[in-house]
Design a protein around this motif. Structure first.
Motif, short mmCIF file in Angstrom:
data_model
loop_
_atom_site.label_atom_id
_atom_site.label_comp_id
_atom_site.label_asym_id
_atom_site.label_seq_id
_atom_site.Cartn_x
_atom_site.Cartn_y
_atom_site.Cartn_z
N GLY A 284 45.62 -41.94 -70.41
CA GLY A 284 46.84 -42.71 -70.54
C GLY A 284 47.02 -43.22 -71.94
N GLY A 285 48.10 -43.93 -72.15
CA GLY A 285 48.42 -44.46 -73.47
C GLY A 285 47.92 -45.87 -73.68
N ASP A 286 48.52 -46.54 -74.66
CA ASP A 286 48.04 -47.85 -75.07
C ASP A 286 48.18 -48.91 -73.98
OD1 ASP A 286 50.74 -47.52 -75.35
OD2 ASP A 286 50.85 -48.25 -77.40
N ALA A 287 49.15 -48.77 -73.08
CA ALA A 287 49.39 -49.79 -72.07
C ALA A 287 48.33 -49.81 -70.97
CB ALA A 287 50.77 -49.64 -71.46
N ILE A 288 47.49 -48.78 -70.87
CA ILE A 288 46.34 -48.86 -69.95
C ILE A 288 45.06 -49.11 -70.73
CG2 ILE A 288 47.50 -47.15 -68.47
CD1 ILE A 288 44.97 -45.34 -68.94
N CYS A 289 45.16 -49.03 -72.05
CA CYS A 289 43.96 -49.07 -72.90
C CYS A 289 43.66 -50.50 -73.34
CB CYS A 289 44.21 -48.18 -74.12
SG CYS A 289 42.72 -47.38 -74.76
N THR A 290 43.65 -51.43 -72.38
CA THR A 290 43.53 -52.84 -72.72
C THR A 290 42.18 -53.41 -72.29
OG1 THR A 290 44.37 -53.71 -70.62
CG2 THR A 290 46.01 -53.04 -72.27
N THR A 291 41.86 -54.56 -72.84
CA THR A 291 40.61 -55.23 -72.45
C THR A 291 40.69 -55.81 -71.04
OG1 THR A 291 41.41 -57.25 -73.56
CG2 THR A 291 39.97 -55.79 -74.82
N GLY B 5 36.07 -49.70 -59.67
CA GLY B 5 36.67 -48.37 -59.78
C GLY B 5 36.56 -47.76 -61.16
N LEU B 6 36.14 -48.56 -62.14
CA LEU B 6 36.03 -48.07 -63.51
C LEU B 6 34.63 -47.50 -63.75
CD1 LEU B 6 37.42 -47.79 -66.26
CD2 LEU B 6 36.59 -50.07 -66.85
N ILE B 7 34.57 -46.20 -63.84
CA ILE B 7 33.30 -45.50 -64.05
C ILE B 7 33.16 -45.17 -65.54
CG2 ILE B 7 32.00 -43.39 -63.49
CD1 ILE B 7 33.63 -43.34 -60.84
N ASP B 8 31.95 -45.28 -66.06
CA ASP B 8 31.72 -45.01 -67.48
C ASP B 8 32.28 -43.65 -67.88
OD1 ASP B 8 30.44 -47.40 -67.63
OD2 ASP B 8 28.45 -46.60 -68.11
N TYR C 124 40.00 -44.19 -77.12
CA TYR C 124 38.97 -45.04 -76.53
C TYR C 124 38.53 -44.50 -75.18
CZ TYR C 124 40.26 -48.91 -79.72
OH TYR C 124 40.50 -49.69 -80.81
N THR C 125 37.34 -44.95 -74.75
CA THR C 125 36.91 -44.82 -73.37
C THR C 125 36.36 -46.18 -72.97
OG1 THR C 125 35.62 -43.52 -71.79
CG2 THR C 125 34.55 -44.03 -73.91
N PHE C 126 35.77 -46.27 -71.78
CA PHE C 126 35.17 -47.53 -71.33
C PHE C 126 33.74 -47.24 -70.89
CE2 PHE C 126 39.62 -48.41 -71.13
CZ PHE C 126 39.74 -49.78 -71.37
N LYS C 127 32.82 -48.07 -71.38
CA LYS C 127 31.41 -47.97 -71.01
C LYS C 127 30.91 -49.35 -70.60
CE LYS C 127 30.31 -44.24 -74.34
NZ LYS C 127 29.86 -43.20 -73.41
N GLY D 95 32.07 -51.40 -68.63
CA GLY D 95 33.16 -52.36 -68.57
C GLY D 95 33.70 -52.81 -69.91
N THR D 96 33.32 -52.12 -70.98
CA THR D 96 33.77 -52.50 -72.33
C THR D 96 34.52 -51.34 -72.97
OG1 THR D 96 31.89 -53.99 -72.63
CG2 THR D 96 33.03 -53.26 -74.62
N ARG D 97 35.66 -51.63 -73.53
CA ARG D 97 36.41 -50.59 -74.24
C ARG D 97 35.62 -50.15 -75.46
NH1 ARG D 97 42.33 -51.83 -76.63
NH2 ARG D 97 41.03 -52.87 -78.20
N THR D 98 35.44 -48.85 -75.60
CA THR D 98 34.58 -48.29 -76.64
C THR D 98 35.34 -47.23 -77.43
OG1 THR D 98 32.65 -48.63 -75.21
CG2 THR D 98 32.36 -47.17 -77.11
N GLN D 99 35.36 -47.37 -78.72
CA GLN D 99 36.11 -46.43 -79.57
C GLN D 99 35.46 -45.05 -79.61
OE1 GLN D 99 37.64 -47.93 -83.37
NE2 GLN D 99 36.98 -46.02 -84.35
N ILE D 100 36.30 -44.03 -79.50
CA ILE D 100 35.82 -42.66 -79.66
C ILE D 100 36.05 -42.20 -81.09
CG2 ILE D 100 36.09 -40.27 -78.91
CD1 ILE D 100 37.10 -41.34 -76.21
N GLU D 101 37.32 -42.26 -81.54
CA GLU D 101 37.62 -41.88 -82.90
C GLU D 101 39.03 -42.34 -83.29
OE1 GLU D 101 38.47 -37.67 -83.71
OE2 GLU D 101 38.19 -37.30 -81.57
N VAL D 102 39.26 -42.41 -84.60
CA VAL D 102 40.59 -42.72 -85.14
C VAL D 102 41.19 -41.42 -85.67
CG1 VAL D 102 41.88 -43.98 -86.91
CG2 VAL D 102 39.96 -45.08 -85.74
N VAL D 103 42.43 -41.16 -85.28
CA VAL D 103 43.13 -39.95 -85.70
C VAL D 103 44.36 -40.36 -86.48
CG1 VAL D 103 44.28 -37.83 -84.95
CG2 VAL D 103 42.34 -38.73 -83.65
N THR D 104 44.57 -39.80 -87.67
CA THR D 104 45.78 -40.09 -88.45
C THR D 104 46.73 -38.92 -88.31
OG1 THR D 104 44.53 -41.40 -90.04
CG2 THR D 104 46.68 -40.64 -90.72
N LYS D 105 47.98 -39.25 -87.92
CA LYS D 105 48.98 -38.20 -87.71
C LYS D 105 49.81 -37.98 -88.96
CE LYS D 105 49.27 -36.40 -84.45
NZ LYS D 105 48.53 -35.20 -84.10
#
Length: 375
Positions: free
Chosen positions: A246-253, A262-265, A360-363, A365-375
């Motif tokens: 999903g996008g930024d609106a599900i990618c919240t703390t 229900g949140l699996i690593d 991001y992903t979640f590990k 229960g904590t939001r964890t950065q995967i990578e930054v992409v510049t468009k």
């Protein structure tokens, strides 16, 4: 009246004339299911206002006191236009908002007609900046950039072949889902199911049961964290092992709280329309530290962007030596503001140049950065 008293009164009047109050408005959903995101946005604006006043901003030879006017649009397009007209009547100098595409787009016409600059910290639907309004800007990537990147990532990195798509029929959810679908198809994915819901729904069992039969590798949800949380719980109950994107609106703390067990690593992969390269990490870390000290909790998602939007408005006013919207607007269009989220600079439509996205992903229960992409 003595000459001395007259001189004192004249001096006091001159000093008073050199002071000016400037109102910057912030608008977002302060009630309803995503009030926590709206409040986060408001808090970012407040931090910027407090800093500007603490540093003693002077514009065009006048000492400026900035005032924040916060309004609740409740995520409702009709209420958004009512609020926008209220702010126009108030003659605010600039607007940070609205937060969602569905409220930002209808409100933008009202600000444009009044000539009031508007910077959205969260609206991502491309239509917002395709209307030809020279008052409309955003400090985040649009859905074309964000959705397309997620679609490509699903296939090329997650190796998804079969994908199901759900959108909540809002301007945000629908636009993001459409752009994701384009990106995923272009990368070679097979869209096995397309389902629709609404932004107030919390029961997805019927939709998910239909999707389960298609055995997708990935389910993409164009919607909000308030829906994604229950969706993750119901996916677990139904034994659906697919990743949720999903996008930024599900990618919240807040997502871990909303989804519970229900949140699996590593199950969720989401993108935030913004982000900082390693060179900008310290500025963002410093902001996050200051934010937590000020409010007692972590940034939810948009506070750094609403902070930067406010500072960008103030920077344009300083460069123009005026707080008059029609005077500083041309300076805003050409701005090159170094913010905590990176450099804020707009193209001819009002979109961000070199917009960044953070995956991001979640590990645990904590939001964890995967990578930054510049468009």
């Amino acid at each position: 009246m003595s000459l001395a008293i007259a001189a004192t009164l004249a001096f006091s009047g001159a000093a008073f004339a050199q002071e000016q109050t400037v109102t910057i408005a912030t608008v977002g959903p302060l009630t309803g299911g995503i009030a926590h995101i709206g409040k986060d946005t408001e808090n970012g604006v407040r931090m910027a206002i407090e800093e500007l006043n603490a540093e003693g901003t002077t514009i065009g030879g006048k000492k400026i006191t900035f005032v924040m006017q916060s309004e609740d649009d409740a995520g409702d397009p009709k209420q958004a236009t009512t609020v926008a007209q209220k702010l126009v009547d108030k003659k605010v100098s600039g607007v940070v908002g609205h937060l969602q595409s569905g409220t930002t787009i209808p409100a933008s016409k009202i600000y444009y007609d009044a000539g009031i600059p508007q910077i959205s910290p969260g609206a991502t639907n491309p239509k917002y900046t395709q209307q030809g309004f020279n008052t409309a800007f955003r400090v985040v990537a649009n859905d074309g950039q964000l959705g397309g990147t997620l679609g490509s990532y699903a296939v090329k990195t997650l190796h998804a072949k079969n994908i199901a798509v759900i959108d909540d029929r809002t301007a945000y959810g629908q636009g993001l889902a459409e752009e994701f679908t384009k990106g995923a198809k272009k990368a070679g994915a097979n869209i096995v199911s397309t389902q629709y819901t609404n932004d107030k729904a919390t029961d997805f069992n019927a939709i998910l049961t239909q999707i389960k039969a298609k055995k997708p590798d990935v389910i993409f949800f164009g919607g909000l964290d308030a829906g994604a949380g229950p969706m993750l719980r119901q996916m677990k109950q139904l034994g659906i092992k697919a990743k949720l994107m999903g996008g930024d609106a599900i990618c919240t703390t807040e997502l871990p709280k909303l989804s519970g067990d229900g949140l699996i690593d590593d199950q969720v992969v989401c993108a935030v329309a913004g982000g900082v390269a390693p060179s900008g990490k310290k500025a963002m870390d410093d902001f996050n530290t200051a934010f937590k000290k000020r409010y007692g909790h972590d940034v939810v998602i948009y506070a750094p962007y609403s902070y930067d939007a406010t500072m960008t408005l103030a920077d344009a006013m300083k460069q123009a030596k005026s707080t008059d919207p029609k005077v500083y607007l041309p300076f805003l269009a050409k701005i090159n503001h170094k913010g905590v989220t990176g450099t804020v600079s707009f193209d001819a439509k009002g979109d961000m140049k070199n917009a960044a996205l953070t995956l991001y992903t979640f590990k645990a229960g904590t939001r964890t950065q995967i990578e930054v992409v510049t468009k």
